[in-house]
Motif scaffolding. Structure first.
Motif, PDB file in Angstrom:
ATOM      1  N   LEU A 160      45.066  -4.929  30.803  1.00 27.11           N
ATOM      2  CA  LEU A 160      46.286  -5.568  30.302  1.00 27.11           C
ATOM      3  C   LEU A 160      47.020  -6.279  31.436  1.00 27.11           C
ATOM      4  N   ARG A 161      47.108  -5.635  32.599  1.00 26.31           N
ATOM      5  CA  ARG A 161      47.764  -6.274  33.741  1.00 26.31           C
ATOM      6  C   ARG A 161      46.990  -7.506  34.187  1.00 26.31           C
ATOM      7  N   GLN A 162      45.658  -7.381  34.223  1.00 26.24           N
ATOM      8  CA  GLN A 162      44.838  -8.500  34.670  1.00 26.24           C
ATOM      9  C   GLN A 162      44.923  -9.686  33.716  1.00 26.24           C
ATOM     10  N   LEU A 163      45.047  -9.406  32.419  1.00 25.95           N
ATOM     11  CA  LEU A 163      45.120 -10.463  31.414  1.00 25.95           C
ATOM     12  C   LEU A 163      46.540 -10.967  31.199  1.00 25.95           C
ATOM     13  N   GLY A 164      47.517 -10.351  31.844  1.00 28.38           N
ATOM     14  CA  GLY A 164      48.897 -10.786  31.718  1.00 28.38           C
ATOM     15  C   GLY A 164      49.523 -10.469  30.381  1.00 28.38           C
ATOM     16  N   VAL A 165      49.089  -9.379  29.746  1.00 29.46           N
ATOM     17  CA  VAL A 165      49.626  -8.983  28.446  1.00 29.46           C
ATOM     18  C   VAL A 165      50.802  -8.036  28.655  1.00 29.46           C
ATOM     19  N   ARG A 166      51.950  -8.403  28.076  1.00 31.02           N
ATOM     20  CA  ARG A 166      53.149  -7.569  28.192  1.00 31.02           C
ATOM     21  C   ARG A 166      52.997  -6.372  27.261  1.00 31.02           C
ATOM     22  N   ALA A 167      52.879  -5.186  27.841  1.00 32.65           N
ATOM     23  CA  ALA A 167      52.558  -3.995  27.052  1.00 32.65           C
ATOM     24  C   ALA A 167      53.760  -3.087  26.814  1.00 32.65           C
ATOM     25  N   GLU A 168      54.916  -3.394  27.379  1.00 35.82           N
ATOM     26  CA  GLU A 168      56.088  -2.540  27.168  1.00 35.82           C
ATOM     27  C   GLU A 168      56.491  -2.582  25.697  1.00 35.82           C
ATOM     28  N   GLY A 169      56.530  -1.424  25.062  1.00 38.00           N
ATOM     29  CA  GLY A 169      56.906  -1.327  23.660  1.00 38.00           C
ATOM     30  C   GLY A 169      55.824  -1.785  22.707  1.00 38.00           C
ATOM     31  N   ALA A 170      54.643  -2.087  23.212  1.00 34.79           N
ATOM     32  CA  ALA A 170      53.573  -2.613  22.361  1.00 34.79           C
ATOM     33  C   ALA A 170      52.781  -1.475  21.718  1.00 34.79           C
ATOM     34  N   TYR A 171      52.164  -1.797  20.593  1.00 34.23           N
ATOM     35  CA  TYR A 171      51.212  -0.885  19.967  1.00 34.23           C
ATOM     36  C   TYR A 171      49.841  -1.156  20.581  1.00 34.23           C
ATOM     37  N   LEU A 172      49.144  -0.089  20.990  1.00 37.80           N
ATOM     38  CA  LEU A 172      47.801  -0.207  21.548  1.00 37.80           C
ATOM     39  C   LEU A 172      46.859   0.661  20.731  1.00 37.80           C
ATOM     40  N   SER A 173      45.706   0.114  20.389  1.00 31.15           N
ATOM     41  CA  SER A 173      44.735   0.889  19.619  1.00 31.15           C
ATOM     42  C   SER A 173      43.989   1.891  20.488  1.00 31.15           C
ATOM     43  N   ALA A 174      44.128   1.795  21.800  1.00 29.98           N
ATOM     44  CA  ALA A 174      43.510   2.749  22.736  1.00 29.98           C
ATOM     45  C   ALA A 174      44.529   3.074  23.826  1.00 29.98           C
ATOM     46  N   SER A 175      44.457   4.285  24.370  1.00 35.56           N
ATOM     47  CA  SER A 175      45.408   4.687  25.402  1.00 35.56           C
ATOM     48  C   SER A 175      45.209   3.843  26.659  1.00 35.56           C
ATOM     49  N   ARG A 176      46.269   3.715  27.440  1.00 35.44           N
ATOM     50  CA  ARG A 176      46.181   2.894  28.650  1.00 35.44           C
ATOM     51  C   ARG A 176      45.193   3.460  29.658  1.00 35.44           C
ATOM     52  N   SER A 177      45.027   4.774  29.630  1.00 40.03           N
ATOM     53  CA  SER A 177      44.140   5.404  30.614  1.00 40.03           C
ATOM     54  C   SER A 177      42.676   5.371  30.204  1.00 40.03           C
ATOM     55  N   LYS A 178      42.387   4.888  28.994  1.00 43.13           N
ATOM     56  CA  LYS A 178      41.004   4.884  28.519  1.00 43.13           C
ATOM     57  C   LYS A 178      40.142   4.019  29.421  1.00 43.13           C
ATOM     58  N   ARG A 179      38.969   4.532  29.771  1.00 41.41           N
ATOM     59  CA  ARG A 179      38.046   3.808  30.635  1.00 41.41           C
ATOM     60  C   ARG A 179      37.272   2.772  29.819  1.00 41.41           C
ATOM     61  N   ILE A 180      37.092   1.592  30.395  1.00 40.44           N
ATOM     62  CA  ILE A 180      36.313   0.530  29.764  1.00 40.44           C
ATOM     63  C   ILE A 180      34.896   0.581  30.334  1.00 40.44           C
ATOM     64  N   GLU A 181      33.935   0.876  29.503  1.00 37.25           N
ATOM     65  CA  GLU A 181      32.553   0.950  29.953  1.00 37.25           C
ATOM     66  C   GLU A 181      31.977  -0.457  30.123  1.00 37.25           C
ATOM     67  N   ARG A 182      30.789  -0.526  30.718  1.00 38.21           N
ATOM     68  CA  ARG A 182      30.172  -1.824  30.983  1.00 38.21           C
ATOM     69  C   ARG A 182      29.897  -2.618  29.710  1.00 38.21           C
ATOM     70  N   ASP A 183      29.659  -1.922  28.566  1.00 41.66           N
ATOM     71  CA  ASP A 183      29.371  -2.632  27.322  1.00 41.66           C
ATOM     72  C   ASP A 183      30.629  -3.111  26.620  1.00 41.66           C
ATOM     73  N   GLY A 184      31.810  -2.852  27.184  1.00 42.84           N
ATOM     74  CA  GLY A 184      33.040  -3.430  26.673  1.00 42.84           C
ATOM     75  C   GLY A 184      33.819  -2.533  25.733  1.00 42.84           C
ATOM     76  N   LEU A 185      34.823  -3.134  25.069  1.00 45.14           N
ATOM     77  CA  LEU A 185      35.768  -2.360  24.258  1.00 45.14           C
ATOM     78  C   LEU A 185      36.423  -3.282  23.238  1.00 45.14           C
ATOM     79  N   ASP A 186      36.727  -2.741  22.039  1.00 42.22           N
ATOM     80  CA  ASP A 186      37.561  -3.425  21.046  1.00 42.22           C
ATOM     81  C   ASP A 186      38.991  -2.941  21.237  1.00 42.22           C
ATOM     82  N   LEU A 187      39.927  -3.890  21.382  1.00 47.17           N
ATOM     83  CA  LEU A 187      41.306  -3.514  21.672  1.00 47.17           C
ATOM     84  C   LEU A 187      42.265  -4.330  20.809  1.00 47.17           C
ATOM     85  N   ASP A 188      43.142  -3.623  20.086  1.00 46.53           N
ATOM     86  CA  ASP A 188      44.159  -4.258  19.254  1.00 46.53           C
ATOM     87  C   ASP A 188      45.517  -4.034  19.918  1.00 46.53           C
ATOM     88  N   VAL A 189      46.222  -5.136  20.188  1.00 49.59           N
ATOM     89  CA  VAL A 189      47.526  -5.058  20.847  1.00 49.59           C
ATOM     90  C   VAL A 189      48.546  -5.817  19.999  1.00 49.59           C
TER      91      VAL A 189
END
Length: 428
Positions: free
Chosen positions: A177-206
């Motif tokens: 989120l920081r790298q992509l410049g997405v403002r996450a304060e007060g946002a709904y996230l479909s995955a916790s911020r601490s969740k690890r992103i594996e090499r095959d990627g991730l589906d994320l709803d913000v």
């Protein structure tokens, strides 16, 4: 007394001398280890082969019988020392101690690689267009360098309802989120911020936090929300939608930042109405009728349609009725009309020279469709229907063309003279 050479060795029965080795590339003596030791083949082997080259031994002048015995004993030792000293210097000069970090895993290793790309190839580290290598693969290596490889990861990101695929080298949701410049304060996230992103990627709803204004019941409410739909935002504002109530934008649509949504209170009922269906008219040619004559063979009848309308009142204002259902109760009946095609005769012997225009003007005011007050007589010459049909006419005289009416009036005159028109017959 002649000067003795620096090195000597004995060959058989005499003493010969070898020249010093020619300068060459630094020689490597130790096999490469898995963590960055000296390579056992490739460029290292080529460098060792170059250093093994020797000039062809040439015989030195024969030693004097007076040469000290100690010099002959020192020669082999001096050669070994010189050889080891040259090889060790080359080994030390080409060996580099570097620190390699691959996706956060760091280790220190020794390498003889010339640049970063060669080091990564030797270590079996592959990288692609979405990965980061710092410094670049073409950068020359020196002892003490730090090399970092960060792998790219695909993220299928749905940001405020808009879906796209992006790449990130971050290893956690928070870092992405920081790298992509997405403002996450007060946002709904479909995955916790601490969740690890594996090499095959991730589906994320913000869903970021947005400001939405709700207008309802004469009041205005402005809220901060990360709701997924307008309906959710309205409910978060404390407003309930009842019955047919709806909103000025689709309740299931995504609420945008700064959007104003109006709640519409709806009351209504249904009303059933019966409406007529017009009948069609079908005309057919009839050669037995004079041209211009039309006779209704079958009378048409309207049909009936039962229509259901929704009558609504929105925020106290009546809306235009909306048709919601329709069914045919009675089918319409088509009207059939015969159209004459027979050519009308030009004259009637014995009546052509009379003043028929004056008679018509006196009887009907010159109107072909005129009908008297009793409804008994009609047309230019005020025929009754029985007389008209007795002269070969069809239907009613007032429905026939003016030319046909004149033609039949002439026939009547030939039969009975001016007596059918007692008041106006004198004008003929």
């Amino acid at each position: 007394m002649s000067h003795a050479p620096q090195y000597e060795t004995s060959y058989g029965g005499g003493t010969t001398y070898e020249p010093e080795p020619e300068p060459g590339p630094a020689q490597e003596f130790f096999p490469r280890q898995a963590t960055g030791g000296v390579p056992d083949g490739g460029r290292a082997e080529a460098r060792r082969a170059a250093r093994r080259k020797r000039a062809k031994p040439k015989p030195w002048p024969k030693a004097s019988s007076e040469r000290p015995e100690s010099l002959r004993r020192l020669l082999p030792q001096a050669l070994v020392v010189a050889f080891l000293a040259g090889g060790t210097s080359a080994f030390v000069a080409n060996d580099k101690a570097v620190r390699l970090s691959v996706d956060g895993e760091s280790r220190t290793l020794h390498t003889f690689a010339d640049d970063v790309g060669e080091l990564l190839e030797d270590e079996g580290v592959d990288f692609g267009t979405h990965d980061i290598v710092a410094p670049t693969a073409s950068t020359a290596l020196a002892s003490g360098d730090e090399i970092a490889v960060r792998y790219g990861r695909p993220v299928k990101l749905t940001l405020d309802g808009q879906r796209r695929e992006v790449w990130t080298t971050a290893r956690t949701v928070d870092g992405a989120l920081r790298q992509l410049g997405v403002r996450a304060e007060g946002a709904y996230l479909s995955a916790s911020r601490s969740k690890r992103i594996e090499r095959d990627g991730l589906d994320l709803d913000v869903r970021t936090e947005r400001t939405v204004t709700i207008m309802a019941d004469g009041r205005e409410r402005t809220i901060r929300t990360n709701a997924a739909t307008v309906r959710e935002a309205v409910e978060e504002s404390g407003i309930t939608l009842n019955g047919q109530d709806t909103t000025s934008v689709a309740p299931g649509s995504f609420p945008r930042d700064g959007q104003t949504v109006t709640v519409m209170r709806i009351s209504g009922r249904k009303e059933v109405r019966e409406e007529p269906i017009p009948f069609d008219v079908r005309r057919t040619d009839d050669p037995s009728l004079f041209a211009g004559t039309e006779v209704v063979e079958r009378q048409g009848h309207q049909g009936t349609r039962r229509v259901t309308y929704a009558l609504r009142t929105v925020n106290g204002v009546k809306q235009k009725p909306r048709r919601v259902r329709s069914e045919v109760v009675r089918e319409p009946q088509t009207q059939i009309v015969k159209v004459g095609t027979k050519q009308l005769p030009n004259s009637v012997a014995g009546a052509d020279g009379l003043n028929w225009g004056s008679l018509a003007h006196c009887e009907s005011g010159g109107r072909p469709n005129a009908v008297d007050a009793s409804g008994t007589y009609g047309g230019l010459y005020q025929f009754d229907t029985r007389t008209w049909q007795g002269l070969g006419g069809t239907g009613r005289p007032q429905d026939a063309p003016a030319e046909e009416q004149t033609f039949r009036a002439k026939k009547l005159y030939v039969q009975r003279g001016a007596s059918p028109w007692p008041h106006c017959g004198g004008r003929l």
